[in-house]
Design a protein around this motif. Structure first.
Motif, short mmCIF file in Angstrom:
data_model
loop_
_atom_site.label_atom_id
_atom_site.label_comp_id
_atom_site.label_asym_id
_atom_site.label_seq_id
_atom_site.Cartn_x
_atom_site.Cartn_y
_atom_site.Cartn_z
N TYR A 81 0.83 -1.21 0.00
CA TYR A 81 0.00 0.00 0.00
C TYR A 81 0.86 1.26 0.00
N SER A 82 0.78 2.02 -1.07
CA SER A 82 1.62 3.21 -1.22
C SER A 82 1.18 4.37 -0.33
N GLU A 83 -0.07 4.37 0.14
CA GLU A 83 -0.59 5.51 0.89
C GLU A 83 0.05 5.69 2.26
N ALA A 85 3.33 5.83 2.80
CA ALA A 85 4.71 6.29 2.66
C ALA A 85 5.04 7.49 3.55
N TYR A 96 11.13 2.40 2.15
CA TYR A 96 9.74 1.98 2.02
C TYR A 96 9.65 1.15 0.75
N LEU A 98 7.70 -1.08 -1.83
CA LEU A 98 6.35 -1.36 -2.28
C LEU A 98 6.32 -2.72 -2.99
#
Length: 224
Positions: A81-83, A85, A96, A98
């Protein structure tokens, strides 16, 4: 050598991290966990330098899990989940990743840890306490006192920071030329040892006994 563990509720994700870690020199993946409770028990007994940590997990969010780690452990988040970061870097994450991430991307993240270990904090102690990461200048430390499973860092401005750590573990994070253990319960800055009276070191308002086991090391540091 970087000592690491990995925590992810997906077994396949752990297998990938194990495979990648085996290919990198000076990185030891000591354990992998798919349950946060098991990982926490391990961390309570065996401090590590790095944790590969998933964020979305059934129990506690990975970010919250990391915030509750009292020792100074670096983190690389591994998530789909990129949200997250921005939140990840707000807790000083090294990187981080992904999912799915390549070996090269994994290696780059680990290299950042190596670089930080070698170059960053050369004159600082980083330690997690009170849900925060404290970066303490060596010159600001008056002494470090051992209190069972905790250590108390006495600063020259009369404030104190209490963290969960062993004396052995905290000594490994300090510069050998700047600090010496003088007693099972005390570590002091070498340059601040000005007076020794009756086997006691006087530092500020503190009178620190010199343990018999540490006497030789203390004298060696004073005479160099």
């Amino acid at each position: 050598m970087i000592r690491a563990i990995a925590l992810d509720d997906e077994i396949l994700a752990l297998r990938i991290i194990e495979n990648y870690a085996d290919k990198i020199e000076n990185l030891t993946l000591e354990k992998v966990f798919n349950k946060q409770s098991d990982a926490q028990k391990h961390l309570n007994k065996f401090p590590v330098d790095l944790i590969f940590l998933d964020i979305e997990m059934p129990a506690k969010n990975g970010l919250d899990f990391y915030k509750n780690i009292s020792q100074n452990t670096k983190v690389i988040f591994t998530t789909a989940y990129s949200e997250y970061a921005v939140d990840a870097f707000s807790v000083n994450a090294v990187d981080y990743l992904l999912k799915p991430f390549s070996f090269e991307r994994f290696k780059t993240a680990v290299e950042k840890v190596k670089s930080n270990t070698e170059n960053n904090d050369a004159k600082h102690l980083s330690i997690r306490a009170d849900y925060k990461l404290h970066k303490i200048n060596f010159n600001d430390i008056q002494l470090i006192e051992g209190l069972d499973d905790y250590i108390q860092i006495h600063l020259k401005d009369s404030t104190k920071i209490t963290a969960r750590s062993s004396m052995k573990s905290i000594l490994e994070k300090l510069s050998e030329k700047d600090f010496v253990r003088v007693h099972r319960s005390f570590i002091v800055p070498v340059n601040d040892i000005k007076t020794i009276v009756n086997k006691n070191i006087h530092i500020g308002d503190f009178i620190i006994p010199i343990g018999e086991t540490y006497k030789e090391e203390v004298m060696k540091n004073l005479n160099r």
